[in-house]
Design a protein around this motif. Sequence first.
Motif, mmCIF file in Angstrom:
data_model
loop_
_atom_site.group_PDB
_atom_site.id
_atom_site.type_symbol
_atom_site.label_atom_id
_atom_site.label_comp_id
_atom_site.label_asym_id
_atom_site.label_seq_id
_atom_site.Cartn_x
_atom_site.Cartn_y
_atom_site.Cartn_z
ATOM 1 N N GLU A 82 -3.332 15.435 13.347
ATOM 2 C CA GLU A 82 -4.288 15.510 12.243
ATOM 3 C C GLU A 82 -3.601 15.713 10.909
ATOM 4 O OE1 GLU A 82 -6.912 14.028 14.038
ATOM 5 O OE2 GLU A 82 -7.639 14.765 12.111
ATOM 6 N N ARG A 83 -2.563 16.538 10.919
ATOM 7 C CA ARG A 83 -1.842 16.776 9.659
ATOM 8 C C ARG A 83 -1.131 15.484 9.209
ATOM 9 N NH1 ARG A 83 -2.598 20.537 5.639
ATOM 10 N NH2 ARG A 83 -0.849 20.159 4.255
ATOM 11 N N PHE A 84 -0.579 14.749 10.173
ATOM 12 C CA PHE A 84 0.094 13.489 9.844
ATOM 13 C C PHE A 84 -0.887 12.503 9.204
ATOM 14 C CE2 PHE A 84 3.635 13.722 13.347
ATOM 15 C CZ PHE A 84 4.199 14.782 12.678
ATOM 16 N N ARG A 85 -2.144 12.560 9.675
ATOM 17 C CA ARG A 85 -3.160 11.638 9.153
ATOM 18 C C ARG A 85 -3.303 11.795 7.641
ATOM 19 N NH1 ARG A 85 -7.508 9.521 12.107
ATOM 20 N NH2 ARG A 85 -7.373 11.130 13.697
ATOM 21 N N THR A 86 -3.166 13.034 7.148
ATOM 22 C CA THR A 86 -3.323 13.267 5.707
ATOM 23 C C THR A 86 -2.186 12.603 4.919
ATOM 24 O OG1 THR A 86 -2.109 15.356 5.635
ATOM 25 C CG2 THR A 86 -4.460 15.513 6.141
ATOM 26 N N PHE A 87 -1.133 12.195 5.613
ATOM 27 C CA PHE A 87 -0.013 11.479 4.967
ATOM 28 C C PHE A 87 -0.138 9.973 5.192
ATOM 29 C CE2 PHE A 87 1.605 15.658 4.895
ATOM 30 C CZ PHE A 87 2.582 15.712 3.918
ATOM 31 N N GLY A 88 -1.249 9.562 5.804
ATOM 32 C CA GLY A 88 -1.422 8.143 6.097
ATOM 33 C C GLY A 88 -0.621 7.694 7.307
ATOM 34 N N LEU A 89 -0.161 8.664 8.104
ATOM 35 C CA LEU A 89 0.616 8.320 9.311
ATOM 36 C C LEU A 89 -0.320 8.275 10.507
ATOM 37 C CD1 LEU A 89 3.783 10.628 9.223
ATOM 38 C CD2 LEU A 89 3.778 8.128 9.227
ATOM 39 N N LYS A 90 -0.335 7.162 11.213
ATOM 40 C CA LYS A 90 -1.188 7.072 12.404
ATOM 41 C C LYS A 90 -0.410 7.570 13.611
ATOM 42 C CE LYS A 90 -4.423 3.465 11.313
ATOM 43 N NZ LYS A 90 -4.751 2.062 11.535
ATOM 44 N N SER A 91 -1.090 8.282 14.486
ATOM 45 C CA SER A 91 -0.405 8.757 15.692
ATOM 46 C C SER A 91 -1.370 8.773 16.866
ATOM 47 C CB SER A 91 0.174 10.148 15.461
ATOM 48 O OG SER A 91 -0.860 11.049 15.171
ATOM 49 N N MET A 92 -0.781 8.912 18.033
ATOM 50 C CA MET A 92 -1.555 8.921 19.273
ATOM 51 C C MET A 92 -0.992 10.065 20.105
ATOM 52 S SD MET A 92 -1.772 5.539 21.553
ATOM 53 C CE MET A 92 -3.075 5.251 22.689
ATOM 54 N N ALA A 114 1.652 1.165 21.027
ATOM 55 C CA ALA A 114 1.318 2.000 19.862
ATOM 56 C C ALA A 114 2.499 2.053 18.888
ATOM 57 C CB ALA A 114 0.938 3.406 20.312
ATOM 58 N N MET A 115 3.703 2.239 19.410
ATOM 59 C CA MET A 115 4.880 2.319 18.530
ATOM 60 C C MET A 115 5.115 0.983 17.834
ATOM 61 S SD MET A 115 7.640 4.794 20.326
ATOM 62 C CE MET A 115 7.639 4.143 21.943
ATOM 63 N N ASN A 116 4.846 -0.070 18.582
ATOM 64 C CA ASN A 116 4.996 -1.409 18.017
ATOM 65 C C ASN A 116 4.021 -1.652 16.862
ATOM 66 O OD1 ASN A 116 4.468 -4.647 18.509
ATOM 67 N ND2 ASN A 116 6.578 -3.931 18.747
ATOM 68 N N ARG A 117 2.845 -0.998 16.933
ATOM 69 C CA ARG A 117 1.850 -1.104 15.843
ATOM 70 C C ARG A 117 2.204 -0.168 14.688
ATOM 71 N NH1 ARG A 117 -1.917 -0.458 20.177
ATOM 72 N NH2 ARG A 117 -2.230 1.708 19.580
ATOM 73 N N GLY A 118 3.283 0.595 14.829
ATOM 74 C CA GLY A 118 3.688 1.519 13.762
ATOM 75 C C GLY A 118 3.106 2.908 13.922
ATOM 76 N N GLU A 119 2.480 3.187 15.075
ATOM 77 C CA GLU A 119 1.944 4.534 15.290
ATOM 78 C C GLU A 119 3.008 5.422 15.913
ATOM 79 O OE1 GLU A 119 -1.866 4.805 17.277
ATOM 80 O OE2 GLU A 119 -2.474 2.874 16.438
#
Length: 243
Positions: A82-92, A114-119
């Motif tokens: 969730e914190r990464f999201r505030t930086f525009g970083l997508k994660s799973m 997911a990593m290939n999509r940049g997450e």
Amino acid sequence: MLKRAVIKISGEALSGNGEAFDDVVIDDIARQLKELAGVEISLVVGGGNFWRGRTGKSFLNRARSDQIGMLGTVMNGLYLSERFRTFGLKSMVMTPFQVGVFTWVFSKDAALDAMNRGEIVINAGGTGHPYFSTDTIAALRAAELEADCVFYAKNIDGVYTADPRKSPEAKKIRRITYQRIIEECLQAVDIAAMNISLEAGTDSFVFGLNETDSIIRACQSAAGEPTVSGTKISVSCEEEYYV
Ligand code: UDP
């Protein structure tokens, strides 16, 4: 250039000022990961800021205590995501066991997609089994995901010949083999993790998270560019020490 990295962040490193989460530290991790755009990243998060099974209370059996520890790592994974999201970083957030609808159960294919999509794939929940540590799952995921290197961001800035907090004569090691770490039981990384990386032939790098841009510099060092001062561990190399 580094293509795929597994980065292990200890739970303790996320905490500060008596709180489970220090957002200054976490935001700095997010900033560095953002700058590493182009490198496929899988994070492994520890849980020492909440609980460590081996230091749990005496009425708890070890397996139960470790389950509490593993759930601590899940809380960390959800918070980081969730914190990464505030930086525009997508994660799973992926776990090796089901945590209802909160996380995805780990699969190699889904993680690579997911990593290939940049997450960023955040591995929480450890191995799902007691008596292991999150260092072990970092080595395991690195092997499975065919990462170029597994990076251990620690409170201690590398592997030493002895515990530098107890032995002032301890020397910091620049390069060492897995075999030597296992034979000498050098403590910086879990020995089970060292055995897995030895078997898989994955390189490891241990460094201090608190140094400026240490994650970026560690990743650059694996690509042969100037490095943060840490310890590179591989299957075969000439041993080298810092002077
Ligand atoms: N743990 C476990 N199995 C695993 C990984 C972790 O039982 O595969 C439990 C164990 O109790 C451990 C805790 O989760 O002490 C937190 O993980 P770790 O100690 O590796 O966290 P760190 O020291 O990196 O913050």
